[in-house]
Design an enzyme around this catalytic site. Sequence first.
Site, mmCIF file in Angstrom:
data_model
loop_
_atom_site.group_PDB
_atom_site.id
_atom_site.type_symbol
_atom_site.label_atom_id
_atom_site.label_comp_id
_atom_site.label_asym_id
_atom_site.label_seq_id
_atom_site.Cartn_x
_atom_site.Cartn_y
_atom_site.Cartn_z
ATOM 1 C CG PHE A 149 12.562 129.314 -95.065
ATOM 2 C CD1 PHE A 149 11.783 130.203 -94.345
ATOM 3 C CD2 PHE A 149 12.877 128.089 -94.500
ATOM 4 C CE1 PHE A 149 11.342 129.895 -93.065
ATOM 5 C CE2 PHE A 149 12.438 127.768 -93.222
ATOM 6 C CZ PHE A 149 11.673 128.666 -92.500
ATOM 7 C CE LYS A 201 7.032 131.111 -96.048
ATOM 8 N NZ LYS A 201 6.622 130.139 -96.993
ATOM 9 C CG PHE A 246 14.966 141.046 -98.799
ATOM 10 C CD1 PHE A 246 15.922 140.084 -99.073
ATOM 11 C CD2 PHE A 246 13.689 140.868 -99.292
ATOM 12 C CE1 PHE A 246 15.613 138.966 -99.823
ATOM 13 C CE2 PHE A 246 13.369 139.749 -100.041
ATOM 14 C CZ PHE A 246 14.334 138.801 -100.310
ATOM 15 C CB CYS A 257 5.609 134.447 -99.970
ATOM 16 S SG CYS A 257 5.707 132.706 -100.393
HETATM 17 C C1 UDX Z 1 9.768 135.286 -100.758
HETATM 18 C C2 UDX Z 1 10.869 134.912 -99.751
HETATM 19 O O1 UDX Z 1 12.131 135.455 -100.220
HETATM 20 C C3 UDX Z 1 10.956 133.403 -99.600
HETATM 21 O O2 UDX Z 1 11.909 133.063 -98.598
HETATM 22 C C4 UDX Z 1 9.586 132.859 -99.190
HETATM 23 O O3 UDX Z 1 9.619 131.452 -99.089
HETATM 24 C C5 UDX Z 1 8.542 133.274 -100.215
HETATM 25 O O4 UDX Z 1 8.536 134.705 -100.345
HETATM 26 P P1 UDX Z 1 9.502 135.400 -103.405
HETATM 27 O O5 UDX Z 1 8.093 135.852 -103.170
HETATM 28 O O6 UDX Z 1 9.742 134.374 -104.454
HETATM 29 O O7 UDX Z 1 10.138 134.826 -102.051
HETATM 30 O O8 UDX Z 1 10.334 136.700 -103.852
HETATM 31 P P2 UDX Z 1 11.489 137.630 -103.289
HETATM 32 O O9 UDX Z 1 12.663 137.485 -104.172
HETATM 33 O O10 UDX Z 1 11.719 137.458 -101.844
HETATM 34 O O11 UDX Z 1 10.855 139.066 -103.579
HETATM 35 C C6 UDX Z 1 9.580 139.430 -103.033
HETATM 36 C C7 UDX Z 1 9.183 140.825 -103.451
HETATM 37 O O12 UDX Z 1 9.961 141.803 -102.765
HETATM 38 C C8 UDX Z 1 9.345 141.122 -104.936
HETATM 39 O O13 UDX Z 1 8.216 141.834 -105.398
HETATM 40 C C9 UDX Z 1 10.601 141.966 -104.998
HETATM 41 O O14 UDX Z 1 10.614 142.830 -106.101
HETATM 42 C C10 UDX Z 1 10.498 142.730 -103.697
HETATM 43 N N1 UDX Z 1 11.800 143.190 -103.172
HETATM 44 C C11 UDX Z 1 12.737 142.291 -102.759
HETATM 45 C C12 UDX Z 1 12.055 144.552 -103.050
HETATM 46 O O15 UDX Z 1 11.214 145.400 -103.410
HETATM 47 N N2 UDX Z 1 13.245 144.952 -102.510
HETATM 48 C C13 UDX Z 1 14.194 144.083 -102.092
HETATM 49 O O16 UDX Z 1 15.246 144.522 -101.597
HETATM 50 C C14 UDX Z 1 13.938 142.702 -102.215
#
Ligand code: UDX
Length: 431
Positions: A149, A201, A246, A257
């Site tokens: 995660f 997951k 989020f 992911c």
């Molecule tokens: C994610 C999950 O957080 C992680 O637990 C899993 O194992 C893999 O996928 P990651 O892809 O590294 O991790 O990035 P994350 O920080 O979660 O952001 C994902 C996307 O969502 C980004 O493009 C980010 O900009 C976007 N996002 C995130 C938003 O648009 N708004 C938010 O509030 C949070």
Amino acid sequence: MAQRIAIFGAGYIGLVTAACFAELGHTVAVRDIDSDKIAALQAGRIPIFEPGLAELIARNAGRLSFTVDADDAAADAQVVFVCVDTPPTASGDADLSRVWSVVDSMKGAAHLSAFVVKSTVPVGTGARIRAVLDTAGLRHVGYAANPEFTAEGRAVQDFMHPDRVVIGTDDHATAELLAAVHDGIDGPVMAMDVRSAEAVKLMANALLATKISFANEAAAICEATGADVNLVMDAVGADARLGRGFLNAGIGWGGSCFPKDTIGLKALAVNGGYHPQLLSAVIEVNELTRRRAVIRLKEELGTLDGKTVAVLGMTFKPGTDDMRESPATVIVDRLLTEGATVRSWDPMAQPQTTPPWSSTTRCASPLDALTGSDAAMLVTEWPELRDVDWPEAAAAMAAPVLFDGRNLLEPGAMADAGFTYLSVGRATVRG
Ligand code: UDX
């Protein structure tokens, strides 16, 4: 107790897992089919950027080895972790070919205690792997699903201090062995059956994606009604049952992911005869959110044809060089299709040689990208964009119009700097 571990796959997850297990005292052999990547790692060069990873690998170099040879990697191992990627196939199902090739290379590994899959796989994959291991005479080798995660940019921290470690296995001895392998990690172990662990997951990522799409839909409603989505989400998220995480509206999610796992979960549901309406809407809102960003800029300018647009940020989020499924790629593609010229800036993205990026000009600084442009789109919330001298930038642009796709900047300050400032779910201000 220290174990001998083999990690298959030297990507983000494999390298972080290897470095963290070495830090816990285990001896770790890492295997990848990419000989250039292995040669770099053997020479002490880390092929990806992840904060803290290079230091961890250097500090534990004596317990880490790297090889392209599957037999070498597994020869001594007590536990094998599969960390290969499982990209979507043309139909949206997960491509398990790399997982199966690791399973195939285990046929002579009768000395193993456990075979563990960390890669994200469809629910039911463990049962299929179990059957293949049994047929290969490896009935005594335990099987476990151990999803990760970790978020990019904070993967080492997430690995060492997780909210939970999920261990899915159908036998007690393997559960105990895996709990011992994770000894020293600062987080609770949640033991369950293999199928449930595989589902955790996919469900966790789907719910995180749902929160983001909810925030983006809320932003559109705020724009239509004059509310401010940042203020609304702060207050909504203050409810401990909901949580603020989020709920940041923006230009949608990307990365390695969420896109893959939401499509994969949808495919899994549909293949099983269920139409996942909520999940389908979550995916659709994400697609619309990116397009809406360009539509809003087009409405402001009248047309994008012949305009020069500075695109600030290329990666799917700050703190990483990862361009996989970056919303910026869709936005740039739309801008070019509308007839705009794109000048891009990003502090970390690798040079991009494929469309649409190959038709853009990469600039050395935000100011360089902004100079002479008719408008700008902020698509990745790099902290250095807060420090741009925005009054200077406004003066250097042909027209000071900025669409802030991440609500990074302050509307009042941007109006004072002379900008027409559009953001997500907030009123447009004009300087
Ligand atoms: C994610 C999950 O957080 C992680 O637990 C899993 O194992 C893999 O996928 P990651 O892809 O590294 O991790 O990035 P994350 O920080 O979660 O952001 C994902 C996307 O969502 C980004 O493009 C980010 O900009 C976007 N996002 C995130 C938003 O648009 N708004 C938010 O509030 C949070």
